[in-house]
Design an enzyme around this catalytic site. Structure first.
Site, mmCIF file in Angstrom:
data_model
loop_
_atom_site.group_PDB
_atom_site.id
_atom_site.type_symbol
_atom_site.label_atom_id
_atom_site.label_comp_id
_atom_site.label_asym_id
_atom_site.label_seq_id
_atom_site.Cartn_x
_atom_site.Cartn_y
_atom_site.Cartn_z
ATOM 1 N N HIS A 89 -9.129 -12.164 -15.807
ATOM 2 C CA HIS A 89 -9.339 -13.461 -16.452
ATOM 3 C C HIS A 89 -9.146 -13.375 -17.962
ATOM 4 C CE1 HIS A 89 -11.103 -15.693 -13.014
ATOM 5 N NE2 HIS A 89 -11.544 -14.501 -12.651
ATOM 6 N N HIS A 109 -12.347 -13.118 -3.651
ATOM 7 C CA HIS A 109 -12.554 -14.453 -4.215
ATOM 8 C C HIS A 109 -11.250 -15.253 -4.233
ATOM 9 C CE1 HIS A 109 -16.543 -13.299 -6.415
ATOM 10 N NE2 HIS A 109 -16.701 -13.514 -5.131
ATOM 11 N N HIS A 149 -10.321 -8.229 -5.052
ATOM 12 C CA HIS A 149 -11.476 -8.702 -4.280
ATOM 13 C C HIS A 149 -11.157 -10.020 -3.603
ATOM 14 C CE1 HIS A 149 -11.958 -10.514 -8.264
ATOM 15 N NE2 HIS A 149 -12.889 -11.341 -7.800
#
Length: 282
Positions: free
Chosen positions: A172, A56, A54
């Protein structure tokens, strides 16, 4: 298929996927390009493409510099907002890198153009791999920022249909806090309790907790367990999408409390390390 797990920034992961016969390699979510290229050189592989989950910053910030350093490199993803995108991918599209197959799975919710990548090799004993970005993490999922709870539920439900042995490589290192929240949701879940103890040991040793497997996630990830009675009871909801929405709201509150505590803990550590001086007594 060999996967190099590369911790970067504060808690991000980027990945280098190597096809061991041809030595062709694909990177996932490039945040620190020079670090990636060091590993590419050390492994002696040819980097041919970047798969970005994505747009980000912490998942795509390295694309422009990498494209400059490696002219002609394919930068692939599903969102036009991805830095240096060379081709936009579609849901269900399949790619091939040597013997590695890639199925592109659009998983909106965290962002509207979030793409997860399912990788496998034919006639290979190694389990397949899912690079899930911020759609699915170990014992959790990303915040629903650009989609509805229904979209997020459908995205997670689709990922949940993949083979249970699939290794999950997420974006993450949030495993410890995710499991602490999962324990709040299901305090009697032995799988959560065992995984939390394991994650605490990994955290103490400063070792990554990725990958998990989808089969494991179904046992302790509350966001994949929205049909289970204890999770429904915790949220007070019955419809799966409503359960998921309530879970997201509860987790946001849980994280907010944790963030409020962190500055105090950091200040205490700083005092212990002598980085701050205690105020003089009057």
């Amino acid at each position: 298929m060999k996967v190099k797990v590369i911790p970067v920034l504060e808690d991000n992961y980027m990945y280098l996927v190597i096809e061991e016969l041809t030595r062709e390699a694909v990177a996932v979510d490039v945040a620190v390009p020079k670090r990636l290229l060091e590993i590419v050189g050390r492994e002696g592989v040819s980097l041919t493409a970047v798969l970005t989950t994505h747009h980000h910053w912490d998942h795509a910030r390295g694309n422009p510099e990498l494209a400059r350093l490696r002219p002609g490199l394919a930068v692939l993803g599903a969102d036009e907002r991805i830095f240096s995108l060379t081709r936009r991918l579609a849901h269900g599209e399949e790619l091939r890198f040597g013997a590695i197959h890639v199925r592109c799975l659009l998983t909106p919710g965290h962002t509207s153009g979030h793409m997860s990548y399912f990788l496998w090799e034919d006639d290979c004993p190694d389990p397949p791999a899912l690079f899930s970005g911020d759609a699915l993490s170990v014992a959790g999922c990303g915040s629903c920022l650009e989609g509805s709870a229904q979209q997020m539920y459908q995205s997670l439900a689709e990922l949940g249909t993949l083979p249970p042995e699939t290794k999950v490589f997420c974006g993450h290192e949030h495993t410890l806090s995710n499991l602490e929240f999962a324990q709040k949701v299901e305090p009697c879940n032995d799988h959560v309790r065992a995984k939390l103890a394991w994650a605490k040991k990994r955290d103490e040793d400063d070792v990554p907790t990725v990958p998990s497997t989808l089969g494991e996630e179904r046992l302790y990830n509350p966001f994949l367990r929205v049909a289970e009675e204890p999770v429904r009871k915790f949220t007070g909801k019955a419809v799966p999408a409503d359960v998921l929405e309530a879970l997201c709201k509860e987790r946001a509150r849980f994280e907010q409390v944790g963030e409020l505590r962190q500055p105090q803990a950091r200040a205490l550590l700083a005092l212990q390390w002598g980085l701050l001086s205690a105020a003089p007594h009057e």
